[in-house]
Design a protein around this motif. Sequence first.
Motif, PDB file in Angstrom:
ATOM      1  N   ALA A   1       0.888  -1.196  -0.018  1.00  0.00           N
ATOM      2  CA  ALA A   1      -0.071   0.012  -0.063  1.00  0.00           C
ATOM      3  C   ALA A   1       1.009   1.262   0.044  1.00  0.00           C
ATOM      4  O   ALA A   1       0.439   2.168  -0.725  1.00  0.00           O
ATOM      5  N   GLU A   2       1.797   1.196   0.722  1.00  0.00           N
ATOM      6  CA  GLU A   2       2.736   2.473   0.773  1.00  0.00           C
ATOM      7  C   GLU A   2       3.594   2.640  -0.700  1.00  0.00           C
ATOM      8  O   GLU A   2       3.467   3.877  -1.028  1.00  0.00           O
ATOM      9  N   ALA A   3       3.987   1.575  -1.347  1.00  0.00           N
ATOM     10  CA  ALA A   3       4.308   1.669  -2.804  1.00  0.00           C
ATOM     11  C   ALA A   3       3.325   2.216  -3.709  1.00  0.00           C
ATOM     12  O   ALA A   3       3.597   3.035  -4.579  1.00  0.00           O
ATOM     13  N   ARG A   4       2.063   1.778  -3.475  1.00  0.00           N
ATOM     14  CA  ARG A   4       1.097   2.143  -4.448  1.00  0.00           C
ATOM     15  C   ARG A   4       0.667   3.694  -4.140  1.00  0.00           C
ATOM     16  O   ARG A   4       0.424   4.112  -5.106  1.00  0.00           O
ATOM     17  N   ALA A   5       0.646   4.115  -2.905  1.00  0.00           N
ATOM     18  CA  ALA A   5       0.519   5.375  -2.717  1.00  0.00           C
ATOM     19  C   ALA A   5       1.328   6.480  -3.425  1.00  0.00           C
ATOM     20  O   ALA A   5       1.136   7.550  -3.921  1.00  0.00           O
TER      21      ALA A   5
END
Length: 214
Positions: A82-86
């Motif tokens: 989720a961090e990479a996606r954000a």
Amino acid sequence: MTDTDAIDLASMLCSRLCHDMLSPVGALSNGLELLAGEKDPEMRQRCFELLEQSAQISADKLKFFRLAYGAAGGFGDQVDVAEARAVIDALARDAKRVAVNWALAESRMSKPAVKVLLNFAHMGIEALVRGGTIDIGAEVREGATEIVVRAAGARIAFDETIGAALEGNLSKDKLSSRTAPAHLLCLLADHAGGGLQYRQTGDALVLGAVLPNG
């Protein structure tokens, strides 16, 4: 990789970071200079908006560099996807006219896999000079993480030397701040016992990776 090669790669990655940060940081400096001499309330408000935009772009780029090149996720072996996606969603918004579609089967991935995912997505965004869409997929199958990024648009701008670096065919004299990220990904894939590949057509760029886990 020799010590000299490692130093050269680190230097090129630092150059890339500085190059990418120069524009938004320079815009901040120019905005502050304009603001200092501007008296008109409407123009001052516009200056504040530009400063806010440049500050956000700078923060988004720094978050990307931290995850894509740095020690993402602390000391753990896995990183929250989720961090990479954000981060990628933020870069796409900053780029304008780029829509991102996600198909992620995993909530956490290994650090090398996340770095590959981030860099592939960044390459796709940069290739869409006239806007377009990016489809990003990742899943674990038979003990390996498979990653596919497809950038599609009216015009694809992708340097063939970056593709050569991804596939391990880059000569030392071609290593530059532009090809260093791809060279890093090649080293990560080789260390994991996996591989990278790319395919470019007139209106699409496809980047793929298979990284054995463990």
